[in-house]
Design an enzyme around this catalytic site. Structure first.
Site, PDB file in Angstrom:
ATOM      1  N   LYS A 412       0.834  -1.207   0.000  1.00 33.51           N
ATOM      2  CA  LYS A 412       0.000   0.000   0.000  1.00 33.51           C
ATOM      3  C   LYS A 412       0.870   1.259   0.000  1.00 33.51           C
ATOM      4  O   LYS A 412       0.634   2.183  -0.767  1.00 33.51           O
ATOM      5  CB  LYS A 412      -0.961   0.002   1.203  1.00 33.51           C
ATOM      6  N   SER A 434      -9.334  -2.108   5.745  1.00 29.93           N
ATOM      7  CA  SER A 434     -10.243  -2.497   6.824  1.00 29.93           C
ATOM      8  C   SER A 434      -9.517  -2.521   8.165  1.00 29.93           C
ATOM      9  O   SER A 434     -10.141  -2.656   9.199  1.00 29.93           O
ATOM     10  CB  SER A 434     -10.836  -3.880   6.547  1.00 29.93           C
ATOM     11  N   HIS A 455     -13.161   3.255   4.044  1.00 33.03           N
ATOM     12  CA  HIS A 455     -13.382   1.810   4.191  1.00 33.03           C
ATOM     13  C   HIS A 455     -14.770   1.416   3.681  1.00 33.03           C
ATOM     14  O   HIS A 455     -15.784   1.707   4.301  1.00 33.03           O
ATOM     15  CB  HIS A 455     -13.211   1.416   5.667  1.00 33.03           C
ATOM     16  N   GLU A 467     -16.875   3.964   6.112  1.00 35.13           N
ATOM     17  CA  GLU A 467     -16.161   4.624   7.209  1.00 35.13           C
ATOM     18  C   GLU A 467     -15.139   5.571   6.586  1.00 35.13           C
ATOM     19  O   GLU A 467     -14.320   5.149   5.768  1.00 35.13           O
ATOM     20  CB  GLU A 467     -15.416   3.592   8.065  1.00 35.13           C
ATOM     21  N   ASN A 505     -15.082  -2.746  12.846  1.00 34.98           N
ATOM     22  CA  ASN A 505     -14.327  -3.966  13.176  1.00 34.98           C
ATOM     23  C   ASN A 505     -13.856  -3.955  14.629  1.00 34.98           C
ATOM     24  O   ASN A 505     -13.807  -4.989  15.288  1.00 34.98           O
ATOM     25  CB  ASN A 505     -13.133  -4.138  12.240  1.00 34.98           C
ATOM     26  N   TYR A 666     -25.617  -0.402   9.691  1.00 31.27           N
ATOM     27  CA  TYR A 666     -25.304  -0.348   8.258  1.00 31.27           C
ATOM     28  C   TYR A 666     -24.051  -1.143   7.884  1.00 31.27           C
ATOM     29  O   TYR A 666     -23.910  -1.561   6.749  1.00 31.27           O
ATOM     30  CB  TYR A 666     -25.110   1.112   7.819  1.00 31.27           C
TER      31      TYR A 666
END
Length: 722
Positions: A412, A434, A455, A467, A505, A666
């Site tokens: 990344k 995530s 996210h 998010e 999460n 959601y």
């Protein structure tokens, strides 16, 4: 009768028209829409009295000065209203209904011009007149069951008498919005015309009724008398409808069945007795925790939409987007951007990946075509706004880049640094991650103020949440731009401060942690799934792990264990998840996890029990199996989730209880009828939550309540005050 005002209020005015007609117009001052609040009902009462006393009125039309007719009740008033006793609510409903009955009982014919949305109380208003003319573009319906209640202004009484019990059951228990042709077909309205002709058509219809061309008194008698069903028909209709509606709604949602029972109980009664029955049924469901939660979700959703509007004002408009990394995720993001009108470039390093991304977008568009939501031409035009590429050629023009490459910090960082050197000044770069820290990733950036997390949840086209995660150096403008882009994609953005696991999460994994300990202590994974599905989750924890992917869950678990070693460490014992991971049983993605999966005719994975699973779990149950009661199963999974949600609120990871709860609804399908983790804590009462947590104190920090929770319990406070 001279033309002029007969009554004037803040929401309603009554005017005398030519030829003995009067017009009752809904025009709520200072608002873009009409809705029924207490004031409007009071004004309708006064307007009805003025009309009843008028000497020379021969007919009435009911209209709206807004683009909508009436969108329904003012839901912000429900909280205080529903705090009253069941008897008081029923009495209030009956009193309110006298206002609509007074309009129905006026000594001359009446017609409503439905020019736009007429929903809930708005549609019930239209039903209280003799006739209804509807604009071809308008929609009508009873959405009340979606709020856990039933129609309360005569909908369960007048609608079945007009359209028949079958149609009424379908419309009221289904809670949908219906187009003009469907309304005409069931005789809910008498005519459909172009939107600009709807008022004229209502006038013409009333004039014909005055002239004796239509028997308006017979129509009125039909609405005020009993339902035309003999005892055998009654038994047939309701005998099949109640079990069907019960099956569709599920045990957690009592309103649809209550609506049908209300129609049934009132079938043989005249209007006023039937309205008393409706009021009692309305009061019964208004007092449920389900109505409390669903009304709360509706208001929370309004709050989030308002917040999104603020981001749209503060951010820059995204005219051209780009996504890095094709495949299923990249293809899903590209599809969602394109279908909502923002063109997007999809870049990858391999043709094969680009093909996969484009075929994912194409597949989703084809589904829209087969459902008649899009024409093939429109789908083709949307697909052409997604541009696949192997190079960075046009990246100089993009306003935002969403990086969606593999969940590996090294890869990344190199991709983010590379793209930053190729975009124009001020381009926002967002990482779809995530679990990887935004502050860590930002170390690869020269301009960390233009970098943040975005996210998306899988599958992108279906999951409403995004998010938006800001790091220490992220600018306010970057946050607003990304939140506005998410809203433009039709998603609900929730802005979250960077921390391990972000919001959703981070809260989900203590639930999994409670579940892992329950399995270690001898719990049966199938029973736990059944109990949690009974609680209202769309899938139990073992099934959810399979859908998320055991390897993905294992990886995120490691990140959270490092972030919160005091309560999320996964090294204290070998878990059932560890065993599945070692066995390379990754869940649905490779056909076997806690369950095994076989594809049905449509290619959807079907869950089957695998006998080997119990043996594998038994290998990490040092004390053998144990049968746990339902309440203990629920508490051992839900208490850690409540506590972690509170921690996120206390630490300012999320700004409000509303955003915390809506993130769970959601993002991971938290049972809507329970309203979210904090709403569920309110329903239980904080003292009860602390008592339940104390039962499991021996299990460690995951069950240790925060100081703020103890303070709330002592002061008797709630996250969502009544």
């Amino acid at each position: 009768m001279s033309n002029g005002p007969m009554y004037s209020g803040q929401s309603i005015r009554v005017t005398a028209l030519a030829d003995g007609l009067a017009e009752l117009c809904f025009d709520r001052q200072g608002d873009a829409v009409n809705k029924f609040d207490a004031r409007t009902v009071q004004e309708l009462k006064e307007a009805g009295e003025a009309l009843a006393q008028a000497k020379d009125v021969k007919g009435l039309i009911v209209t709206s000065a807004k683009d909508v007719f009436i969108v329904g009740a003012d839901i912000t008033e429900f909280g205080a209203n529903f705090e009253r006793s069941e008897e008081e609510i029923a009495a209030w409903a009956f009193e309110a209904n006298k206002v609509f009955s007074a309009i129905e009982d006026l000594p001359f014919p009446s017609c409503t011009a439905i020019n736009g949305f007429a929903l809930g109380g708005g549609f019930e208003m239209a039903l209280s007149t003799d006739y209804r003319v509807m604009a071809a573009t308008a929609q009508v319906g009873f959405p009340e069951v979606k709020l856990g209640i039933i129609p309360g202004f005569g909908g369960t009484v007048r609608f079945p008498r007009l359209t028949g019990a079958d149609n009424a059951i379908e419309w009221i228990a289904g809670g949908g919005q219906n187009k003009a042709d469907a309304a005409l077909k069931v005789h809910a309205v008498d005519a459909v015309v172009a939107a600009d002709k709807v008022r004229d058509a209502a006038i013409a219809l009333v004039q014909q009724a005055i002239a004796g061309k239509y028997d308006w008194q017979a129509r009125r008698a039909q609405k005020k008398g009993p339902l035309k069903l003999d005892p055998i028909e009654t038994m047939m209709v309701f005998g099949t409808a109640i079990p069907f509606v019960q099956g569709q709604a599920g045990k957690h949602y009592p309103a649809p069945v209550e609506a049908v029972k209300s129609i049934q109980k009132a079938a043989g009664k005249s209007r006023d007795d039937a309205l008393k029955i409706e009021g009692q049924s309305f009061a019964k469901v208004a007092k449920t925790t389900v109505a409390d939660s669903l009304v709360g979700i509706f208001l929370n959703d309004q709050f989030l939409k308002k917040k999104a509007k603020g981001y749209i004002k503060a951010g820059k408009k995204v005219e051209q987007a780009a996504v890095l990394g094709a495949g299923i995720m990249g293809g899903g993001i590209a599809y969602q951007s394109a279908i909502k009108g923002t063109p997007i470039i999809m870049k990858d390093i391999a043709d094969k990946a680009l093909d996969l991304g484009m075929s994912e977008a194409n597949k989703l568009l084809s589904k829209q075509v087969s459902r008649k939501k899009l024409t093939p031409e429109k789908a083709g035009a949307i697909l052409s706004t997604i541009r696949p590429t192997l190079n960075y050629g046009d990246f100089g023009n993009v306003d935002i880049v969403v990086e969606a490459v593999v969940e590996n910090p090294k890869i990344k960082k190199s991709v983010l640094a590379e793209v930053e050197g190729l975009v124009k000044d001020g381009t926002i770069i967002a990482s779809n991650t995530s679990s990887i820290s935004i502050d860590d990733l930002s170390t690869a950036m020269k301009k960390p103020e233009n970098f943040l997390g975005m996210h998306f949840f899988n599958p992108v086209h279906r999951m409403p949440l995004v998010e938006v995660i800001y790091g220490e150096k992220t600018s306010k403008e970057a946050i607003a731009t990304v939140a506005a882009y998410a809203a433009a994609m039709g998603k609900t953005p929730i802005v979250v401060k960077n921390c391990p696991g972000f919001l959703v999460n981070r809260i989900l994994f203590p639930y999994f942690g409670g579940w892992s300990m329950l399995l270690r202590d001898g719990g049966d994974y199938q029973k736990i799934d059944k109990v949690m599905e009974g609680f209202g989750w769309p899938m139990g924890p073992a099934y959810l792990q399979d859908v998320v992917g055991i390897d993905t869950s294992h990886h995120v678990g490691d990140v959270l264990a490092e972030g919160y070693p005091d309560r999320m460490s996964n090294k204290e014992f070998k878990s059932a998840l560890d065993v599945m991971y070692e066995q390379k049983r990754y869940g649905q993605k490779n056909g076997i996890g806690f369950y095994k999966y076989e594809e049905d005719k449509k290619g959807k994975p079907v869950k089957k029990v695998d006998p080997q699973t119990a043996e594998l779990i038994a290998s990490v149950q040092p004390n053998g199996s144990k049968d746990f009661g339902d309440e203990e199963i629920i508490d051992r999974l839900m208490i850690p989730m409540i506590i972690e949600t509170v921690r996120c609120l206390d630490e300012g990871i999320v700004e409000t209880p509303t955003e915390a709860d809506m993130g769970l609804i959601y993002g991971i399908g938290f049972p809507p009828h329970r309203g979210g983790a904090l709403k569920y804590a309110d329903t239980l009462g904080m003292k009860t939550v602390l008592e339940k947590a104390a039962n499991y104190a021996s299990l460690g920090k995951l069950y240790e309540p925060t100081e703020s929770m103890k303070k709330m319990a002592a002061e008797g406070k709630r996250y969502f005050p009544k």
